[in-house]
Design a protein around this motif. Structure first.
Motif: not given
Length: 276
Positions: A241, A244, A270
């Motif tokens: 995570e 990202d 994104p």
């Protein structure tokens, strides 16, 4: 003349791991058998150590991000009890990322970028092997035999097996992957405008803001490209995570192309970049 750091600075004192800190240990350490001379130690360490203090004085957030990305990559390598064709390539790439961070911290910017070239090549070969596990050149490469398997050949081979919706466009000659790899090669081969001297503008290593920024941004770019490639071989792969952010930073080089590829391969857009 150099001066000692204050003892209140955690960087002032070196530490050494105890034998029990290692997963595999042969018992207590033996006393030094051939201790290095002080002048030799100083000759090797003095300048890189100075640069490491200066870089870590002013780049704490960058170093935190680079270290965090490396830790995320460790988690993304895969299950060691069930390694796939990608596993060993990603494991070796983790060592290259770690080495790049260390070189960056000590002012060896070109060497840091050269490690990133190895990362991109390893990941590309890992994907090629995942798609072509019985290919003779790949099998020879894994066995350490002579093989002409490299980034360019793997890129072209993978491109031929992809569908349009699998971000096939980024495998084209002179597009995202080929262009990034060529840039990394310039530093790996120390081209005149990509040498240590060109980055330092001096003998070195030295603190140089432009070189620091270049090595930092290049590191993030290679992480982003690598995560795009991993998704091709592991269709159900989910990025850590915290990583990202690689596709959220709109100041990244080739940001629009990275977002396009991320959307193609991960099936989502994104998040917007954070607003201060």
């Amino acid at each position: 003349m150099s001066k000692k750091l204050l003892l209140t600075d955690f960087r002032a004192v070196r530490s050494k791991l105890e034998p029990h800190d290692f997963a595999i240990s042969e018992g207590q350490d033996v006393p030094p058998s051939d201790l290095i001379d002080k002048d030799v130690w100083d000759g090797i360490m003095h300048i890189p150590e100075d640069v490491s203090i200066r870089i870590s004085d002013h780049n704490g957030k960058r170093l935190r991000l680079m270290h965090g990305l490396w830790r995320d990559w460790i988690e993304a390598i895969g299950d060691p009890s069930r390694p796939d064709e990608m596993y060993n390539c990603l494991l070796d790439a983790a060592d290259c990322f770690q080495c790049a961070n260390f070189n960056f911290l000590h002012g060896f910017y070109r060497a840091a970028i050269a490690e990133l070239r190895t990362v991109l090549e390893l990941v590309m070969i890992g994907i090629y092997g995942s798609l072509n596990p019985n290919n003779k050149d790949y099998v020879d490469w894994k066995a350490g035999k002579k093989s002409d398997l490299g980034f360019g050949r793997c890129r072209r081979g993978i491109s031929g097996s992809l569908r349009k919706e699998q971000a096939k466009w980024m495998f084209k000659d002179d597009d995202l992957l080929a262009a990034a790899y060529q840039t990394l090669c310039n530093y790996s081969h120390s081209r005149p405008d990509a040498s240590d001297g060109a980055l330092w503008q001096s003998n070195g290593p030295v603190y140089n803001n432009e070189a620091i920024t270049l090595a930092f941004v290049t590191t993030l770019s290679v992480y982003a490209l690598s995560y795009l490639l991993v998704r091709l071989a592991r269709r159900d792969f989910i990025m850590p995570e915290d990583s990202d952010i690689l596709f959220e930073l709109d100041w990244m080089p080739d940001h629009e192309a990275l977002v396009r590829a991320f959307s193609d391969l991960y099936g989502k857009v994104p998040k917007r970049p954070p607003i201060d």
